[in-house]
Design an enzyme around this catalytic site. Sequence first.
Site, PDB file in Angstrom:
ATOM      1  N   GLU A   1       0.803  -1.532  -0.108  1.00 48.72           N
ATOM      2  CA  GLU A   1       0.036  -0.042  -0.008  1.00 48.72           C
ATOM      3  C   GLU A   1       0.765   1.158  -0.157  1.00 48.72           C
ATOM      4  O   GLU A   1       2.103   1.233   0.362  1.00 48.72           O
ATOM      5  CB  GLU A   1      -0.858  -0.058   1.260  1.00 48.72           C
ATOM      6  CG  GLU A   1      -1.742   0.995   1.411  1.00 48.72           C
ATOM      7  CD  GLU A   1      -2.926   1.252   0.381  1.00 48.72           C
ATOM      8  OE1 GLU A   1      -2.518   1.396  -0.626  1.00 48.72           O
ATOM      9  OE2 GLU A   1      -4.129   1.568   0.783  1.00 48.72           O
ATOM     10  N   ASP A   2       0.367   2.360  -0.689  1.00 47.22           N
ATOM     11  CA  ASP A   2       1.276   3.319  -0.707  1.00 47.22           C
ATOM     12  C   ASP A   2       1.357   4.102   0.748  1.00 47.22           C
ATOM     13  O   ASP A   2       2.524   4.461   1.220  1.00 47.22           O
ATOM     14  CB  ASP A   2       0.639   4.639  -1.639  1.00 47.22           C
ATOM     15  CG  ASP A   2      -0.839   4.969  -1.607  1.00 47.22           C
ATOM     16  OD1 ASP A   2      -1.392   4.021  -0.661  1.00 47.22           O
ATOM     17  OD2 ASP A   2      -1.320   5.499  -2.294  1.00 47.22           O
TER      18      ASP A   2
ATOM     19  N   ASP B   1      -3.573   5.708   6.508  1.00 44.48           N
ATOM     20  CA  ASP B   1      -4.013   6.865   7.070  1.00 44.48           C
ATOM     21  C   ASP B   1      -5.075   6.299   8.283  1.00 44.48           C
ATOM     22  O   ASP B   1      -4.661   6.202   9.233  1.00 44.48           O
ATOM     23  CB  ASP B   1      -4.390   7.409   5.923  1.00 44.48           C
ATOM     24  CG  ASP B   1      -4.888   9.087   6.423  1.00 44.48           C
ATOM     25  OD1 ASP B   1      -4.376   9.663   7.047  1.00 44.48           O
ATOM     26  OD2 ASP B   1      -6.222   9.363   5.935  1.00 44.48           O
TER      27      ASP B   1
ATOM     28  N   PHE C   1      -0.778  15.797   4.111  1.00 43.37           N
ATOM     29  CA  PHE C   1      -1.132  15.344   2.510  1.00 43.37           C
ATOM     30  C   PHE C   1      -0.054  15.127   1.856  1.00 43.37           C
ATOM     31  O   PHE C   1       0.892  16.255   1.510  1.00 43.37           O
ATOM     32  CB  PHE C   1      -2.397  16.053   2.143  1.00 43.37           C
ATOM     33  CG  PHE C   1      -3.013  15.233   0.991  1.00 43.37           C
ATOM     34  CD1 PHE C   1      -3.838  14.025   1.620  1.00 43.37           C
ATOM     35  CD2 PHE C   1      -2.780  15.255  -0.338  1.00 43.37           C
ATOM     36  CE1 PHE C   1      -4.760  13.408   0.482  1.00 43.37           C
ATOM     37  CE2 PHE C   1      -3.353  14.564  -1.125  1.00 43.37           C
ATOM     38  CZ  PHE C   1      -4.034  13.581  -0.732  1.00 43.37           C
TER      39      PHE C   1
ATOM     40  N   ARG D   1       1.593  11.988  -9.606  1.00 43.70           N
ATOM     41  CA  ARG D   1       1.913  10.709  -9.344  1.00 43.70           C
ATOM     42  C   ARG D   1       3.264  10.451  -9.991  1.00 43.70           C
ATOM     43  O   ARG D   1       4.172   9.669  -9.362  1.00 43.70           O
ATOM     44  CB  ARG D   1       1.047   9.702 -10.081  1.00 43.70           C
ATOM     45  CG  ARG D   1      -0.363   9.636  -9.605  1.00 43.70           C
ATOM     46  CD  ARG D   1      -0.998   8.292 -10.145  1.00 43.70           C
ATOM     47  NE  ARG D   1      -2.393   8.284  -9.829  1.00 43.70           N
ATOM     48  CZ  ARG D   1      -3.151   8.099  -8.686  1.00 43.70           C
ATOM     49  NH1 ARG D   1      -2.635   7.677  -7.592  1.00 43.70           N
ATOM     50  NH2 ARG D   1      -4.434   7.908  -8.629  1.00 43.70           N
TER      51      ARG D   1
HETATM   52  P1  5GP Z   1      -7.292   4.897   4.755  1.00 46.02           P
HETATM   53  O1  5GP Z   1      -8.183   4.136   4.504  1.00 46.02           O
HETATM   54  O2  5GP Z   1      -6.109   4.389   5.605  1.00 46.02           O
HETATM   55  O3  5GP Z   1      -7.735   6.135   5.517  1.00 46.02           O
HETATM   56  O4  5GP Z   1      -6.677   5.541   3.470  1.00 46.02           O
HETATM   57  C1  5GP Z   1      -5.829   5.011   2.603  1.00 46.02           C
HETATM   58  C2  5GP Z   1      -5.762   5.706   1.374  1.00 46.02           C
HETATM   59  O5  5GP Z   1      -6.020   6.952   1.409  1.00 46.02           O
HETATM   60  C3  5GP Z   1      -4.341   5.578   0.552  1.00 46.02           C
HETATM   61  O6  5GP Z   1      -4.157   4.422  -0.081  1.00 46.02           O
HETATM   62  C4  5GP Z   1      -4.388   6.657  -0.058  1.00 46.02           C
HETATM   63  O7  5GP Z   1      -4.854   6.355  -1.418  1.00 46.02           O
HETATM   64  C5  5GP Z   1      -5.142   7.678   0.599  1.00 46.02           C
HETATM   65  N1  5GP Z   1      -4.479   8.691   1.266  1.00 46.02           N
HETATM   66  C6  5GP Z   1      -4.285   8.799   2.662  1.00 46.02           C
HETATM   67  N2  5GP Z   1      -3.495   9.562   3.047  1.00 46.02           N
HETATM   68  C7  5GP Z   1      -2.898  10.351   1.832  1.00 46.02           C
HETATM   69  C8  5GP Z   1      -2.031  11.117   1.407  1.00 46.02           C
HETATM   70  O8  5GP Z   1      -1.462  12.117   2.302  1.00 46.02           O
HETATM   71  N3  5GP Z   1      -1.765  11.563   0.222  1.00 46.02           N
HETATM   72  C9  5GP Z   1      -2.423  11.038  -0.861  1.00 46.02           C
HETATM   73  N4  5GP Z   1      -1.977  11.191  -2.173  1.00 46.02           N
HETATM   74  N5  5GP Z   1      -3.332  10.023  -0.484  1.00 46.02           N
HETATM   75  C10 5GP Z   1      -3.693   9.771   0.700  1.00 46.02           C
END
Ligand code: 5GP
Length: 180
Positions: free
Chosen positions: A101-102, A105, A154, A167
């Site tokens: 996963e990238d 959050d 972010f 990207r």
């Molecule tokens: P979660 O379900 O953990 O809240 O969110 C995960 C997804 O939210 C990540 O795979 C990503 O796509 C998006 N995301 C969360 N934080 C960021 C951020 O700081 N930058 C970007 N570009 N995407 C984020």
Amino acid sequence: MAWTEGESVEVLFRAEEIQARVRRLGQRITLDYQGKALVLLGILKGSFVFLADLMRAIALPLTVDFMAISSYGASTRSSGVVRILKDLDHSIEGKHVLVVEDIVDTGLTLNYIYGHVRARGAASVRICCCLDKPSRRQVAVPVHYKGFEIPDEFVVGYGLDVDERYRNLPDLCRLVRNPA
Ligand code: 5GP
């Protein structure tokens, strides 16, 4: 650097630093998965750059699959709604799955994927993320391998976007919204 009016980016981690970190992750994963049928499961779209580097840092036979999950849309905050847009192409029964996963959050996306993969009969499931924002977590998810921990900011670049932009930046950058 300004790509879009009202927005700019500031470098958090340079490409060289990211590459060094990814190499170390690859070495650890190589040691941990000796003799196991390893599947890297990339979560689209944000993870594809990280996954492309990580897989080449792992000196083991492996296969790659992808899932796509609905996430932020045009906003920068998680809705908490998780929907599968693209499921696995191949069976993972009896395989050792490493979810790539990238960024983690709130943890909502990975919490869902973790359960989904376990229910498909994987022999083991672990998570590898490029970035972790622990202060934002709403559900606990076991992150076994991580690149960098960051505060609540972010981030764009190295595969991460805002509205599909940025990207292709080679560095991981903080997005700054400038008042008009
Ligand atoms: P979660 O379900 O953990 O809240 O969110 C995960 C997804 O939210 C990540 O795979 C990503 O796509 C998006 N995301 C969360 N934080 C960021 C951020 O700081 N930058 C970007 N570009 N995407 C984020």
